[in-house]
Design an enzyme around this catalytic site. Structure first.
Site, PDB file in Angstrom:
ATOM      1  N   SER A 291      43.935  46.087  43.317  1.00  8.28           N
ATOM      2  CA  SER A 291      43.367  44.956  44.043  1.00  8.28           C
ATOM      3  C   SER A 291      42.098  44.510  43.337  1.00  8.28           C
ATOM      4  O   SER A 291      41.741  45.018  42.283  1.00  8.28           O
ATOM      5  CB  SER A 291      43.033  45.324  45.494  1.00  8.28           C
ATOM      6  OG  SER A 291      42.080  46.376  45.512  1.00  8.28           O
TER       7      SER A 291
ATOM      8  N   THR B  61      46.385  39.532  41.684  1.00  5.04           N
ATOM      9  CA  THR B  61      46.240  40.688  42.542  1.00  5.04           C
ATOM     10  C   THR B  61      45.919  40.191  43.941  1.00  5.04           C
ATOM     11  O   THR B  61      46.005  39.004  44.215  1.00  5.04           O
ATOM     12  CB  THR B  61      45.158  41.659  41.992  1.00  5.04           C
ATOM     13  OG1 THR B  61      45.205  42.877  42.739  1.00  5.04           O
ATOM     14  CG2 THR B  61      43.769  41.049  42.019  1.00  5.04           C
ATOM     15  N   TYR B  62      45.549  41.097  44.826  1.00  8.01           N
ATOM     16  CA  TYR B  62      45.168  40.715  46.170  1.00  8.01           C
ATOM     17  C   TYR B  62      43.733  41.170  46.422  1.00  8.01           C
ATOM     18  O   TYR B  62      43.213  42.049  45.738  1.00  8.01           O
ATOM     19  CB  TYR B  62      46.130  41.304  47.210  1.00  8.01           C
ATOM     20  CG  TYR B  62      46.121  42.819  47.252  1.00  8.01           C
ATOM     21  CD1 TYR B  62      45.307  43.493  48.163  1.00  8.01           C
ATOM     22  CD2 TYR B  62      46.901  43.564  46.388  1.00  8.01           C
ATOM     23  CE1 TYR B  62      45.285  44.879  48.188  1.00  8.01           C
ATOM     24  CE2 TYR B  62      46.891  44.940  46.410  1.00  8.01           C
ATOM     25  CZ  TYR B  62      46.073  45.599  47.313  1.00  8.01           C
ATOM     26  OH  TYR B  62      46.039  46.956  47.342  1.00  8.01           O
TER      27      TYR B  62
ATOM     28  N   GLY C 245      42.630  49.671  40.062  1.00  7.54           N
ATOM     29  CA  GLY C 245      43.960  50.041  39.589  1.00  7.54           C
ATOM     30  C   GLY C 245      44.215  49.529  38.187  1.00  7.54           C
ATOM     31  O   GLY C 245      43.313  49.467  37.353  1.00  7.54           O
ATOM     32  N   ALA C 246      45.451  49.152  37.913  1.00 13.30           N
ATOM     33  CA  ALA C 246      45.842  48.725  36.563  1.00 13.30           C
ATOM     34  C   ALA C 246      44.997  47.564  36.056  1.00 13.30           C
ATOM     35  O   ALA C 246      44.716  47.469  34.856  1.00 13.30           O
ATOM     36  CB  ALA C 246      47.322  48.342  36.554  1.00 13.30           C
ATOM     37  N   ALA C 247      44.556  46.675  36.944  1.00 16.30           N
ATOM     38  CA  ALA C 247      43.729  45.529  36.536  1.00 16.30           C
ATOM     39  C   ALA C 247      42.414  45.971  35.907  1.00 16.30           C
ATOM     40  O   ALA C 247      41.823  45.228  35.118  1.00 16.30           O
ATOM     41  CB  ALA C 247      43.463  44.629  37.737  1.00 16.30           C
TER      42      ALA C 247
END
Length: 127
Positions: free
Chosen positions: A25, A57-58, A73-75
């Site tokens: 996120s 993303t959110y 996360g991945a971001a």
């Protein structure tokens, strides 16, 4: 038919954190979210001005007044603290609405404090 248009954006925000261990996120200062009319869990696009990456993303709300902009996360692999990002939210609307709609822009300073809130104005090409 519905069109997908820019609803609002937080312009040139500074990334304060990148947390690879947190479930995905983007955490955004809730004051900035409110100013940009972005809701918790809303889908956003993030553009990194430093390296050109774009991601979706959110949003999760961060502490009001903190200036937090944290990719999780991945971001987190696509940004570094101090990178400059543009966070954009979109909306679906009918053409009649879209022809007169003006997206909201929240301009921030180097500490992610609101400098200015304005609407993008375009000449109406349909009149």
């Amino acid at each position: 038919m519905l069109l997908n248009l820019l609803k609002s954006k937080i312009h040139c925000a500074v990334v304060t954190e990148a947390n690879l261990q947190y479930m995905g996120s983007i955490t955004i200062d809730s004051d900035l979210m409110k100013a940009a009319h972005i809701l918790p869990n809303e889908r956003v696009q993030v553009v990194n001005n430093n390296n050109g990456t774009r991601l979706e993303t959110y949003v999760i709300p961060g502490k009001a007044g903190s200036g937090v902009i944290c990719l999780n996360g991945a971001a987190a692999r696509l940004v570094q603290p101090n990178d400059i990002v543009i966070i954009m939210a979109y909306v679906f609307m009918h053409q009649e609405e879209a022809e007169v709609y003006q997206p909201l822009v929240v301009m921030v300073d180097a500490k992610n404090k609101i400098k200015e809130i304005r609407y993008i104005e375009y000449e109406n090409q349909y009149n």
